[in-house]
Design a protein around this motif. Structure first.
Motif, PDB file in Angstrom:
ATOM      1  N   VAL A  37       0.837  -1.209   0.000  1.00 25.81           N
ATOM      2  CA  VAL A  37       0.000   0.000   0.000  1.00 25.81           C
ATOM      3  C   VAL A  37       0.866   1.251   0.000  1.00 25.81           C
ATOM      4  O   VAL A  37       0.600   2.212  -0.738  1.00 25.81           O
ATOM      5  CB  VAL A  37      -0.962  -0.002   1.210  1.00 25.81           C
ATOM      6  N   ARG A  38       1.916   1.241   0.801  1.00 19.34           N
ATOM      7  CA  ARG A  38       2.796   2.419   0.838  1.00 19.34           C
ATOM      8  C   ARG A  38       3.493   2.626  -0.504  1.00 19.34           C
ATOM      9  O   ARG A  38       3.604   3.760  -0.985  1.00 19.34           O
ATOM     10  CB  ARG A  38       3.836   2.253   1.948  1.00 19.34           C
ATOM     11  N   ALA A  39       3.940   1.546  -1.130  1.00 18.69           N
ATOM     12  CA  ALA A  39       4.605   1.661  -2.428  1.00 18.69           C
ATOM     13  C   ALA A  39       3.649   2.188  -3.491  1.00 18.69           C
ATOM     14  O   ALA A  39       4.017   3.027  -4.318  1.00 18.69           O
ATOM     15  CB  ALA A  39       5.166   0.304  -2.850  1.00 18.69           C
ATOM     16  N   ALA A  40       2.416   1.710  -3.459  1.00 15.55           N
ATOM     17  CA  ALA A  40       1.429   2.181  -4.431  1.00 15.55           C
ATOM     18  C   ALA A  40       1.154   3.671  -4.244  1.00 15.55           C
ATOM     19  O   ALA A  40       1.048   4.421  -5.214  1.00 15.55           O
ATOM     20  CB  ALA A  40       0.139   1.390  -4.282  1.00 15.55           C
ATOM     21  N   GLY A  41       1.051   4.099  -2.997  1.00 11.85           N
ATOM     22  CA  GLY A  41       0.789   5.508  -2.728  1.00 11.85           C
ATOM     23  C   GLY A  41       1.942   6.417  -3.096  1.00 11.85           C
ATOM     24  O   GLY A  41       1.735   7.569  -3.486  1.00 11.85           O
ATOM     25  N   ARG A  42       3.170   5.902  -2.991  1.00  8.32           N
ATOM     26  CA  ARG A  42       4.341   6.717  -3.332  1.00  8.32           C
ATOM     27  C   ARG A  42       4.533   6.877  -4.832  1.00  8.32           C
ATOM     28  O   ARG A  42       5.208   7.821  -5.276  1.00  8.32           O
ATOM     29  CB  ARG A  42       5.605   6.080  -2.728  1.00  8.32           C
ATOM     30  N   ASP A  43       3.982   5.974  -5.607  1.00 12.77           N
ATOM     31  CA  ASP A  43       4.126   6.034  -7.060  1.00 12.77           C
ATOM     32  C   ASP A  43       3.447   7.303  -7.586  1.00 12.77           C
ATOM     33  O   ASP A  43       2.244   7.479  -7.412  1.00 12.77           O
ATOM     34  CB  ASP A  43       3.479   4.807  -7.691  1.00 12.77           C
ATOM     35  N   PRO A  44       4.183   8.205  -8.218  1.00 15.96           N
ATOM     36  CA  PRO A  44       3.596   9.473  -8.662  1.00 15.96           C
ATOM     37  C   PRO A  44       2.499   9.287  -9.712  1.00 15.96           C
ATOM     38  O   PRO A  44       1.697  10.196  -9.931  1.00 15.96           O
ATOM     39  CB  PRO A  44       4.790  10.243  -9.237  1.00 15.96           C
ATOM     40  N   GLU A  45       2.451   8.120 -10.345  1.00 14.70           N
ATOM     41  CA  GLU A  45       1.415   7.862 -11.345  1.00 14.70           C
ATOM     42  C   GLU A  45       0.101   7.390 -10.713  1.00 14.70           C
ATOM     43  O   GLU A  45      -0.938   7.379 -11.377  1.00 14.70           O
ATOM     44  CB  GLU A  45       1.903   6.804 -12.341  1.00 14.70           C
ATOM     45  N   THR A  46       0.143   7.028  -9.449  1.00 20.27           N
ATOM     46  CA  THR A  46      -1.053   6.517  -8.776  1.00 20.27           C
ATOM     47  C   THR A  46      -1.881   7.659  -8.203  1.00 20.27           C
ATOM     48  O   THR A  46      -1.354   8.549  -7.546  1.00 20.27           O
ATOM     49  CB  THR A  46      -0.669   5.556  -7.634  1.00 20.27           C
ATOM     50  N   ARG A  47      -3.182   7.596  -8.437  1.00 19.97           N
ATOM     51  CA  ARG A  47      -4.095   8.594  -7.887  1.00 19.97           C
ATOM     52  C   ARG A  47      -5.152   7.981  -6.992  1.00 19.97           C
ATOM     53  O   ARG A  47      -5.872   8.695  -6.300  1.00 19.97           O
ATOM     54  CB  ARG A  47      -4.744   9.379  -9.027  1.00 19.97           C
ATOM     55  N   CYS A  48      -5.272   6.664  -7.023  1.00 22.38           N
ATOM     56  CA  CYS A  48      -6.198   5.955  -6.139  1.00 22.38           C
ATOM     57  C   CYS A  48      -5.740   4.513  -6.008  1.00 22.38           C
ATOM     58  O   CYS A  48      -5.250   3.917  -6.968  1.00 22.38           O
ATOM     59  CB  CYS A  48      -7.625   6.014  -6.691  1.00 22.38           C
ATOM     60  N   VAL A  49      -5.889   3.956  -4.813  1.00 22.77           N
ATOM     61  CA  VAL A  49      -5.552   2.557  -4.550  1.00 22.77           C
ATOM     62  C   VAL A  49      -6.821   1.802  -4.218  1.00 22.77           C
ATOM     63  O   VAL A  49      -7.654   2.277  -3.440  1.00 22.77           O
ATOM     64  CB  VAL A  49      -4.556   2.438  -3.370  1.00 22.77           C
ATOM     65  N   VAL A  50      -6.986   0.633  -4.816  1.00 18.10           N
ATOM     66  CA  VAL A  50      -8.086  -0.273  -4.459  1.00 18.10           C
ATOM     67  C   VAL A  50      -7.497  -1.434  -3.681  1.00 18.10           C
ATOM     68  O   VAL A  50      -6.550  -2.086  -4.134  1.00 18.10           O
ATOM     69  CB  VAL A  50      -8.826  -0.795  -5.708  1.00 18.10           C
ATOM     70  N   LEU A  51      -8.038  -1.682  -2.500  1.00 15.71           N
ATOM     71  CA  LEU A  51      -7.599  -2.796  -1.664  1.00 15.71           C
ATOM     72  C   LEU A  51      -8.657  -3.891  -1.738  1.00 15.71           C
ATOM     73  O   LEU A  51      -9.812  -3.674  -1.348  1.00 15.71           O
ATOM     74  CB  LEU A  51      -7.407  -2.338  -0.220  1.00 15.71           C
ATOM     75  N   ALA A  52      -8.285  -5.046  -2.261  1.00 16.92           N
ATOM     76  CA  ALA A  52      -9.232  -6.143  -2.456  1.00 16.92           C
ATOM     77  C   ALA A  52      -8.610  -7.453  -1.988  1.00 16.92           C
ATOM     78  O   ALA A  52      -7.451  -7.501  -1.584  1.00 16.92           O
ATOM     79  CB  ALA A  52      -9.629  -6.234  -3.928  1.00 16.92           C
ATOM     80  N   ALA A  53      -9.397  -8.521  -2.062  1.00 23.91           N
ATOM     81  CA  ALA A  53      -8.909  -9.832  -1.632  1.00 23.91           C
ATOM     82  C   ALA A  53      -9.515 -10.919  -2.497  1.00 23.91           C
ATOM     83  O   ALA A  53     -10.597 -10.767  -3.060  1.00 23.91           O
ATOM     84  CB  ALA A  53      -9.254 -10.075  -0.166  1.00 23.91           C
ATOM     85  N   GLU A  54      -8.793 -12.018  -2.580  1.00 24.48           N
ATOM     86  CA  GLU A  54      -9.291 -13.218  -3.243  1.00 24.48           C
ATOM     87  C   GLU A  54      -9.869 -14.160  -2.194  1.00 24.48           C
ATOM     88  O   GLU A  54      -9.678 -13.980  -0.992  1.00 24.48           O
ATOM     89  CB  GLU A  54      -8.152 -13.916  -3.993  1.00 24.48           C
TER      90      GLU A  54
END
Length: 249
Positions: A37-54
């Motif tokens: 989650v932290r890596a996704a948020g730090r990515d300058p190309e990311t504007r929203c994160v979806v957290l899901a599960a299988e």
């Protein structure tokens, strides 16, 4: 198996948890989730994160069996610290986090969704804190972000669950959809958020966190102290071994 990250749409990062059979995360799983989650948020190309599960459900909390195999307190301390980091990673993610919840969302799952920005849930989703039946305490901080104070207490003391529809009535779930449409609904919402200016959406997230009336890090850490006390006293083992089914009379 584990935690994976993909980019299904422009500006959207999908973080998926998969720890069969019920997504009860071991210590390493909580840290993997926090890092993703932290890596996704730090990515300058990311504007929203979806957290899901299988799998069968979104999250069943910590891996109780891992604790039972440990004769000391290493697994407990690891789980406490891992949950603390994962919950904080969701809350402090630099962009909004949409939680896509299906099936059961219990214990640590409440910590994750309670710190998310938006919740989209399937019709079969159930939310609760069975902590008192598991020899643990904690995440009332996060349940209190989903329901009013007195309902939070009743749910906590009874270990009962509430449905996605009930949470939607309280305003904490954005949308309830059929299970087969959950991932698409969450990604559609994330794509809509991702249309915003990348810099401005990050400022918005920081601003909203800054006016939050509760310091979730400090509040949850306070709760964790009582979890450790329950373990040191022996009451946690007594309850955990029977999952709260054998009570003193």
């Amino acid at each position: 198996m584990g935690v994976s990250t993909s980019g299904p749409d422009k500006g959207v990062a999908l973080v998926t948890v998969d720890f069969p059979p019920v997504n009860a995360l071991p210590v390493r799983g909580w840290y993997e989730l926090a890092d993703a989650v932290r890596a996704a948020g730090r990515d300058p190309e990311t504007r929203c994160v979806v957290l899901a599960a299988e799998g069968r459900g979104f999250n069943a909390g910590v891996d109780i069996k891992e604790m039972q195999r440990d004769s000391g307190h290493g697994a407990l301390i690891g789980a406490n610290r891992g949950c603390y980091e994962a919950f904080a990673a969701v809350y402090e993610c630099e962009v909004p986090v949409v939680a896509a919840v299906h099936g059961f969302c219990l214990g640590g799952g409440i910590g994750l969704v309670g710190n998310a920005d938006v919740i989209v849930a399937s019709e079969d989703a159930a939310f609760g804190l069975p902590e008192l039946d598991r020899g643990a305490l904690g995440a009332a901080t996060h349940l209190a972000r989903l329901v009013p104070q007195h309902l939070m207490r009743a749910l906590y003391y009874t270990s009962r669950t509430v449905t996605a529809a009930e949470l939607q009535a309280h305003g904490s779930v954005w949308q309830v959809v059929p299970r087969e449409g959950l991932r698409a609904a969450a990604l559609d919402l994330a794509a809509e958020i991702a249309l915003k200016d990348g810099q401005l959406i990050r400022l918005a997230k920081a601003a909203i966190n800054g006016i939050d009336p509760v310091d979730v890090r400090r509040s949850y850490r306070f709760e964790q102290g009582f979890t450790f006390e329950a373990n040191l006293s022996g009451v946690a083992d007594r309850v955990r071994d029977t999952f709260g089914k054998e009570r003193e009379r």
